[in-house]
Each structure stands twice: as structure tokens, then as C-alpha cells.
Design an enzyme around this catalytic site. Structure first.
Site, mmCIF file in Angstrom:
data_model
loop_
_atom_site.group_PDB
_atom_site.id
_atom_site.type_symbol
_atom_site.label_atom_id
_atom_site.label_comp_id
_atom_site.label_asym_id
_atom_site.label_seq_id
_atom_site.Cartn_x
_atom_site.Cartn_y
_atom_site.Cartn_z
ATOM 1 N N CYS A 34 0.804 -1.226 0.000
ATOM 2 C CA CYS A 34 0.000 0.000 0.000
ATOM 3 C C CYS A 34 0.832 1.268 0.000
ATOM 4 O O CYS A 34 0.287 2.368 -0.136
ATOM 5 C CB CYS A 34 -0.946 -0.014 1.196
ATOM 6 S SG CYS A 34 -1.963 -1.502 1.247
ATOM 7 N N HIS A 54 -2.780 7.419 7.121
ATOM 8 C CA HIS A 54 -3.023 6.143 6.438
ATOM 9 C C HIS A 54 -4.440 5.679 6.761
ATOM 10 O O HIS A 54 -5.168 5.263 5.864
ATOM 11 C CB HIS A 54 -1.983 5.116 6.872
ATOM 12 C CG HIS A 54 -2.037 3.839 6.107
ATOM 13 N ND1 HIS A 54 -1.934 3.789 4.730
ATOM 14 C CD2 HIS A 54 -2.199 2.553 6.512
ATOM 15 C CE1 HIS A 54 -2.017 2.532 4.321
ATOM 16 N NE2 HIS A 54 -2.183 1.764 5.387
ATOM 17 N N GLU A 86 -1.044 4.190 14.412
ATOM 18 C CA GLU A 86 -0.652 5.419 13.718
ATOM 19 C C GLU A 86 -0.856 6.636 14.609
ATOM 20 O O GLU A 86 -0.006 7.536 14.656
ATOM 21 C CB GLU A 86 -1.438 5.570 12.423
ATOM 22 C CG GLU A 86 -1.018 6.795 11.610
ATOM 23 C CD GLU A 86 -1.693 6.906 10.257
ATOM 24 O OE1 GLU A 86 -1.266 7.758 9.454
ATOM 25 O OE2 GLU A 86 -2.655 6.132 9.996
ATOM 26 N N LYS A 103 -9.638 7.813 3.121
ATOM 27 C CA LYS A 103 -10.066 6.433 2.839
ATOM 28 C C LYS A 103 -11.496 6.196 3.311
ATOM 29 O O LYS A 103 -12.143 5.248 2.866
ATOM 30 C CB LYS A 103 -9.127 5.430 3.500
ATOM 31 C CG LYS A 103 -7.762 5.295 2.848
ATOM 32 C CD LYS A 103 -6.953 4.180 3.505
ATOM 33 C CE LYS A 103 -5.590 4.026 2.866
ATOM 34 N NZ LYS A 103 -4.661 5.112 3.237
ATOM 35 N N HIS A 109 -9.775 1.900 0.361
ATOM 36 C CA HIS A 109 -8.317 1.734 0.331
ATOM 37 C C HIS A 109 -7.897 1.289 -1.065
ATOM 38 O O HIS A 109 -8.175 0.167 -1.482
ATOM 39 C CB HIS A 109 -7.908 0.708 1.380
ATOM 40 C CG HIS A 109 -6.437 0.655 1.639
ATOM 41 N ND1 HIS A 109 -5.514 1.352 0.895
ATOM 42 C CD2 HIS A 109 -5.719 -0.029 2.575
ATOM 43 C CE1 HIS A 109 -4.307 1.104 1.353
ATOM 44 N NE2 HIS A 109 -4.413 0.273 2.386
ATOM 45 N N PHE A 121 1.621 -3.642 3.873
ATOM 46 C CA PHE A 121 1.936 -4.981 4.365
ATOM 47 C C PHE A 121 3.425 -5.254 4.138
ATOM 48 O O PHE A 121 3.988 -4.914 3.097
ATOM 49 C CB PHE A 121 1.124 -6.041 3.619
ATOM 50 C CG PHE A 121 -0.300 -6.187 4.091
ATOM 51 C CD1 PHE A 121 -0.805 -5.427 5.122
ATOM 52 C CD2 PHE A 121 -1.144 -7.112 3.484
ATOM 53 C CE1 PHE A 121 -2.121 -5.574 5.547
ATOM 54 C CE2 PHE A 121 -2.462 -7.264 3.899
ATOM 55 C CZ PHE A 121 -2.948 -6.504 4.935
#
Length: 417
Positions: A165, A305, A316, A337, A342, A403
């Protein structure tokens, strides 16, 4: 060595809430959700039956029959956004030195639709290999960058970034650094993804990463909310033209904003889960601020994010609080998002565009669906809940994490001559 200044001179997008920059921005400011029941395939038996698909996209309007045979959806999405960005930049394709124009394009997964189709057709057969000759070049994650360079004749550095991502954020960072070092004058960068497919949805379901709120798709992406249960899969593309400042000034280019710093780091923790204390997120923002040579107190807006996952949002925010301390109450935070879903490898580019337009227009896009803040989070922080907010913005920071523990942060500055 004095580094070159780097500015943004063109933008392009294809998103679940708008098929160009104007529609995308209007959708953000309006707090529009791009979620809907999946139409790309029959999702009746899947745990998640909705996603943030792009709407009203007819590839026949953009590509001829030969191109349609050669391009996976992720490449087509990227090509549409790239063309808008190039047109927006008003680069003269006849006179520009194409040896000094590069392409760096990100995708987390690439042509998953093509791969799945070809393998399925083989399995259904008698074992005789009858693969499409375009199978490999349609599928590979670097092909979009290659096709862009072929179409426009750009002969500068050309490659793909693949970091889940964080892929398109890394493409922007690489372009930024190459221009700073004088390796090229202009880069087309960004990313695209087309993973709303049986394998994409099924795979993320197996990881228990996706929301399963099938009864309320438009409210399923709810970063920071106590009732969040996973992210909503999105698709599309974001494209940016990054340019050497002096080159842009010489051709009298429109300048949206300036890129002044970028950070990269690794969690070194887990293949899918973030570090629970946000150590990698903390380090990447520290690196970006150090690179930009500014104190955290000058940041006005963070496009986080913020995927709407139980672990990710918390880690985060811990990192952000560790960096900004008491100054955290002076800035705006939002997760776009909540509207686009996403976009995986395209997320960083699409969200960087949101930051850039926020700087230009002094409006913070909202975090929609934030009804009941997770009690683990500080309620005094401004999450830009539900409604866009107007404020003067001089510096914006964009976070993307992937990831594998890949982290990227970019700092944009409002442009002033």
C-alpha cells in the site's frame, strides 16, 4: 551539493468518488462515499459483498481494440490518470527533452485479474498450455510504467515501485529524489490498482482485513470509530507530474505545491500487522521532518493512512502523538479512505493529491462516518469528523503504510514564489 527544488505541475485521478481531478476533489469536500455493492463479479458467497469501485468507466472511450487486448485494468486506470496529469501540466510534448522525462509507477498487486483469468482457463482445460501471448506483459507490475514511456516517448529513468500500500508513495519519493539529484527534469509518477476481483476480495477476506458491514456499505469505512471492522477495498489511479523548479519556472508552468521532504522506514515487526506502538510510523514521520528541515509544529494537516482497521488506526495515532505532543491539538487530521476506500498501491498518490489540493484551496477533506470515537483515542484531537473544514494550510504530511512493514511519508508545502 545543492539539491534542486521539486514542484508539482500536473495532477490526474480516477477514483471511486470521481473520474477526474475536479470530480475527485468535489467528492472529497462533499464527504461522498464511493462504496457500493460489488458489480465486477458475483460476490454473493463472499464475506464482503461491497467495495469502492470506480463508476461509469468505459475503457472503449480511451483505448482501441488492440490496446484492450494488451492492457490489464490496472494499466488502463493508470493510463487515464496519467493522460490527465500530462494535459494538466501543459508540457509541450513536441519540444520537451524527453531524455529528461522519466516515469516511476507504483502498484501493489498489478494485473491480478489477468493472472487469475489465465490460470483459471488453464485449470478448466485438459492440461494443454494455451496461454494468451499477452498474459505476462499484461500481468507484471512494471508494465504500466513501460507503456506510459512508450506512448509519450519519455526516455528518462523508468521503473515500478512495489511496496504494497506504500507503492505509489514510494514512486513519488523516488521521483522527488531523482529530480533533487539532477537525474531528470520531469517525472510522471503515481500508481494504480484494480483488485476488486474474486482473488482480491477473497484473499483479503481470508486475512480478516476487510469490513463485512454488508448492510451499510457507505458507512463501512469509518476510521477512528469504535465500530470499525476493517478496510473497504478500492480501485483506481492517481498521477502527478513532479518537476525541477527551475525547469517549471522557465516554461512558465502552473505550480500546485512543492515537495520539501520525504521519509521511509520499516516496521520490522510482522507481515501484515503494524507495530502496536507505531514505531515504524514514528520513524518515518521523523525522517520526513528531518529531510524537510522543519519542526513538527509547522505541519497543519496530516492525511493519515487511516484504513479503518482496529490495530492500524491506533498505532498510527500513537506515533503521531509521540511526534507532535502538545502541538497535535493545533493541526487537522483526516482519513480520505473513509470516502475512497483503500486503493492499495494507488492510495499514496490519490491521498497526496488530496493534500496538494488542500494546500491550494485551504480546505481539509473530512473523515466521514466518525460517529463514536474509539475511547483509546484522544477526543481533543481534530479528526475533521464528518464535514470538511476551512483553514490556512502551509504544510501537509501524507502517510502510507504497507503490508510487510513498508512506511512512507511525504511533506508538501504551499507554493510561494
Amino acid at each position: 551539493m545543492e539539491l534542486n527544488r521539486v514542484v508539482i505541475t500536473g495532477l490526474g485521478s480516477l477514483t471511486p468518488i470521481g473520474n477526474n481531478i475536479t470530480e475527485y476533489w468535489n467528492g472529497l469536500v462533499a464527504g461522498k462515499s464511493g462504496a457500493n455493492a460489488i458489480t465486477h463479479f458475483n460476490a454473493e458467497k463472499f464475506k464482503t459483498q461491497f467495495a469502492c469501485e470506480i463508476k461509469n468507466f468505459d475503457p472503449n472511450k480511451y483505448f482501441d481494440r488492440k490496446e484492450l487486448r494488451k492492457y490489464d485494468d490496472y494499466t488502463m486506470y493508470g493510463m487515464v490518470a496519467a493522460e490527465e496529469a500530462i494535459n494538466d501540466s501543459q508540457i509541450n510534448l513536441t519540444t520537451v527533452d524527453k531524455n529528461q522525462v522519466g516515469v516511476i509507477w507504483g502498484s501493489g498487486i498489478g494485473g491480478i485479474k489477468t493472472f487469475s483469468h489465465e490460470v483459471s482457463e488453464f485449470v478448466k482445460g485438459d492440461g494443454t498450455p494455451r496461454f494468451n501471448p499477452f498474459f505476462i506483459p499484461k500481468m507484471i507490475a512494471d508494465i504500466a510504467a513501460g507503456i506510459m514511456s512508450i506512448k509519450y516517448g519519455f526516455k528518462g529513468p523508468n521503473f515500478a515501485t512495489v511496496s504494497a500500500c506504500a507503492s505509489s508513495s514510494h514512486s513519488i519519493i523516488d521521483a522527488f529524489n531523482y529530480i533533487r539529484l539532477g537525474k531528470a527534469n520531469i517525472f510522471l509518477c503515481g500508481g494504480s490498482e484494480a483488485s476488486i476481483h474474486e482473488a482480491g476480495v477473497g484473499g483479503f477476506n481470508a486475512l480478516k482485513a476487510l469490513s463485512t458491514n454488508n448492510n451499510n456499505p457507505t458507512q463501512a469505512s469509518r476510521p477512528f470509530d469504535i465500530d470499525r471492522d476493517g478496510f473497504v477495498l478500492g480501485e483506481g489511479a492517481g498521477a502527478l507530474i513532479l518537476e525541477n523548479y527551475n525547469h517549471a519556472i522557465k516554461r512558465n508552468a502552473k505550480i500546485y505545491a512543492e515537495v520539501i521532504g520525504a521519509g521511509m522506514s520499516a516496521d520490522a515487526h510482522h507481515i501484515t500487522a503494524p507495530h502496536p506502538e507505531g514505531q515504524g510510523a514514528l520513524l518515518v514521520m521523523q525522517n520526513a521532518l528531518k529531510d524537510a528541515k522543519i519542526h513538527s509544529k509547522y505541519i497543519d494537516y496530516i492525511n493519515v493512512h487511516g484504513t479503518s482497521t482496529p490495530l492500524g488506526d491506533i498505532s498510527e495515532m500513537k506515533a503521531i502523538q509521540n511526534i507532535f505532543k502538545e502541538n497535535i491539538y493545533d493541526l487537522n487530521i483526516s482519513s480520505t479512505k473513509s470516502m475512497t476506500g483503500h486503493l492499495l498501491g494507488a492510495a499514496g498518490a490519490v491521498e497526496s493529491i488530496a493534500c496538494i489540493l488542500s494546500l491550494c484551496r485551504d480546505i481539509i477533506p473530512p473523515t466521514i462516518n466518525l460517529e463514536n470515537l474509539d475511547p483509546q483515542l484522544d477526543s481533543k484531537i481534530n479528526y475533521t469528523a464528518k464535514i470538511a473544514q476551512k483553514r490556512k494550510i502551509n504544510y501537509a504530511l501524507c502517510n502510507t503504510f504497507g503490508f510487510g512493514g513498508h512506511n512512507a511519508s511525504i511533506i508538501f508545502k504551499s507554493y510561494k514564489n
